[in-house]
Design an enzyme around this catalytic site. Structure first.
Site, PDB file in Angstrom:
ATOM      1  N   THR A 123       0.826  -1.205   0.000  1.00 22.48           N
ATOM      2  CA  THR A 123       0.000   0.000   0.000  1.00 22.48           C
ATOM      3  C   THR A 123       0.860   1.255   0.000  1.00 22.48           C
ATOM      4  O   THR A 123       2.006   1.239   0.485  1.00 22.48           O
ATOM      5  CB  THR A 123      -0.908  -0.019   1.254  1.00 22.48           C
ATOM      6  OG1 THR A 123      -1.414   1.282   1.490  1.00 22.48           O
ATOM      7  CG2 THR A 123      -0.148  -0.428   2.511  1.00 22.48           C
ATOM      8  N   ASP A 124       0.295   2.357  -0.468  1.00 25.52           N
ATOM      9  CA  ASP A 124       0.995   3.647  -0.396  1.00 25.52           C
ATOM     10  C   ASP A 124       1.052   4.164   1.047  1.00 25.52           C
ATOM     11  O   ASP A 124       1.806   5.092   1.351  1.00 25.52           O
ATOM     12  CB  ASP A 124       0.329   4.689  -1.313  1.00 25.52           C
ATOM     13  CG  ASP A 124      -1.121   4.993  -0.956  1.00 25.52           C
ATOM     14  OD1 ASP A 124      -1.714   4.276  -0.108  1.00 25.52           O
ATOM     15  OD2 ASP A 124      -1.679   5.955  -1.528  1.00 25.52           O
ATOM     16  N   TYR A 150      -1.898  -0.520  11.050  1.00 30.03           N
ATOM     17  CA  TYR A 150      -2.046  -1.181   9.739  1.00 30.03           C
ATOM     18  C   TYR A 150      -0.836  -0.887   8.854  1.00 30.03           C
ATOM     19  O   TYR A 150      -0.183  -1.801   8.345  1.00 30.03           O
ATOM     20  CB  TYR A 150      -3.337  -0.725   9.044  1.00 30.03           C
ATOM     21  CG  TYR A 150      -3.362  -1.060   7.562  1.00 30.03           C
ATOM     22  CD1 TYR A 150      -3.338  -2.383   7.123  1.00 30.03           C
ATOM     23  CD2 TYR A 150      -3.389  -0.047   6.591  1.00 30.03           C
ATOM     24  CE1 TYR A 150      -3.348  -2.696   5.756  1.00 30.03           C
ATOM     25  CE2 TYR A 150      -3.400  -0.351   5.234  1.00 30.03           C
ATOM     26  CZ  TYR A 150      -3.371  -1.675   4.820  1.00 30.03           C
ATOM     27  OH  TYR A 150      -3.368  -1.982   3.476  1.00 30.03           O
TER      28      TYR A 150
END
Ligand code: NAD
Ligand code: TYD
Length: 337
Positions: A123-124, A150
């Site tokens: 993810t970014d 996360y």
């Protein structure tokens, strides 16, 4: 080609399996998924009788199951993860267990099985937060600065994947993608939550001032990006994947959805902000465009229309989810039903 897809019963994983078998019908896929609250075999019901598709229920944290599932596999495409920032604030432990330890178990098995490619979906969010009004974007050189449990767990998994490439010679690729939206997304994430709440006649909860910015990508474009990385990407490389040419705030996203459903702004409800809320994400995807020829095919206007249409046509899919464990989560997160 035989692929092991982990987390294939989730949002992006199930879209990827449909995409792959449509575009590469000669290949076969094994889907390893433990079916957490986010995993849903209804997403793959159409493939039940497809001889090129097999489902194994099991966790990536279980070395025995992983070792069985990976037998004879050419490529691993690793989606399985805990994925919701708000849940990682309510309970971080399972994020470390699945995203970090699970990835390590999978990497060990991939080395032993000598797979030809291990593609890690990231993810970014590992890059942290950008400032509002700034024109900076994340790219492959941006230092890691995760700010939620996360994103910290995803950052740790990215580091492990690169470490296994260096230490054990595992042929890896990584993609760091921005926020996806589209069919089969669990209605805890902003876009499906907004659409389904509005279809139920409820309000849309907006965190803080609503001026947070995400880079949105229609899920099918993400699946195509993974395809080009697997087919044409350079082993050892990372590719940033994104979808927006300009910044769009959460409020603007919600207004587009209100517009699509012919509702007015009285359906917006400002609620308490998320702790440590990342202000802005934006992705520079010029590397994958220049080197592999990928760019998004859907702009936001068309992607959001297709997504709204899908949720309108598939009420039984989300109504079923919203009547289960989801109710407890919603009450805990938003303090109401
Ligand atoms: P999701 O939450 O919809 O699905 C996750 C899937 O993983 C579920 O089917 C779940 O059952 C499965 N899973 C969870 N723990 C498991 C375990 N221990 N063993 C086996 N399976 C397990 O997630 P998603 O949105 O489809 O995201 C998929 C991947 O893409 C994740 O790695 C996520 O970090 C990444 N990603 C997501 C987005 C996004 O906007 N959704 C953006 C960029 C990257
Ligand atoms: P989300 O879909 O949870 O993705 P992420 O946090 O991984 O980017 O949230 C997208 C944006 O929408 C984020 O800025 C938080 C905001 N948001 C709300 O304003 N209200 C909500 O109810 C949710 C779930 C998110």
């Amino acid at each position: 080609m035989k692929l092991l897809v982990t987390g294939g019963a989730g949002f992006i994983g199930s879209n990827f399996i449909h995409y792959w078998l449509k575009n590469h019908p000669e290949d076969s896929i094994i889907n390893l998924d433990s079916l957490t609250y986010a995993g849903n075999l209804e997403n793959l019901a159409a493939l039940k009788d497809n001889p090129h598709y097999r489902f194994i229920k099991g966790s990536i944290t279980d070395p025995k199951i992983v070792e069985q599932a990976i037998q004879g596999v050419d490529w691993v495409v690793h989606f399985a993860a805990e994925t919701h920032v708000d849940r990682s604030i309510l309970g971080p432990a399972v994020f470390i267990e699945t995203n970090v330890l699970g990835t390590q178990v999978l990497l060990d098995a991939a080395v032993k099985a000598q797979v030809k490619r291990f593609h890690h979906i990231s993810t970014d969010e590992v890059f942290g937060a950008l400032k509002l009004g700034d024109n900076k974007k994340f790219d492959e050189q941006t230092p890691y600065n995760p700010r939620s449990p996360y994103s910290a767990s995803k950052a740790a998994s990215d580091h492990l994947v690169r470490a296994y490439a260096e230490t054990f010679g595992l042929p890896i690729t990584i993609s760091n993608c921005s926020n996806n939206y589209g069919p089969y997304q669990f209605p805890e994430k902003l876009i499906p939550l907004a659409i389904t709440n509005l279809l139920e006649g409820k309000k849309v909860p907006v965190y803080g001032d609503g001026l947070y910015v995400r880079d949105w990508l229609y899920v099918q474009d993400h699946c195509r990006a993974i395809d080009v990385i697997l087919q044409k990407g350079t082993v050892g490389e990372t590719y940033c994947v994104g979808g927006m040419a300009k910044d769009v705030s959460n409020l603007e996203i919600i207004k587009a959805i209100l517009n699509g459903l012919k509702k007015d702004e009285s359906a917006i409800e400002y609620v308490k902000d998320r702790p440590g809320h990342d202000r802005r994400y934006a992705v520079d995807f010029s590397k994958i465009t220049q080197e592999l020829g990928w760019k998004p095919a859907f702009d936001f206007e068309h992607g959001i229309k297709a997504t709204i249409d899908w949720y309108m046509k598939n009420k039984s899919w989300w109504a079923h989810i919203k009547s289960g464990e989801y109710k407890n989560y919603y009450a805990k997160q938003y303090g109401r039903k």
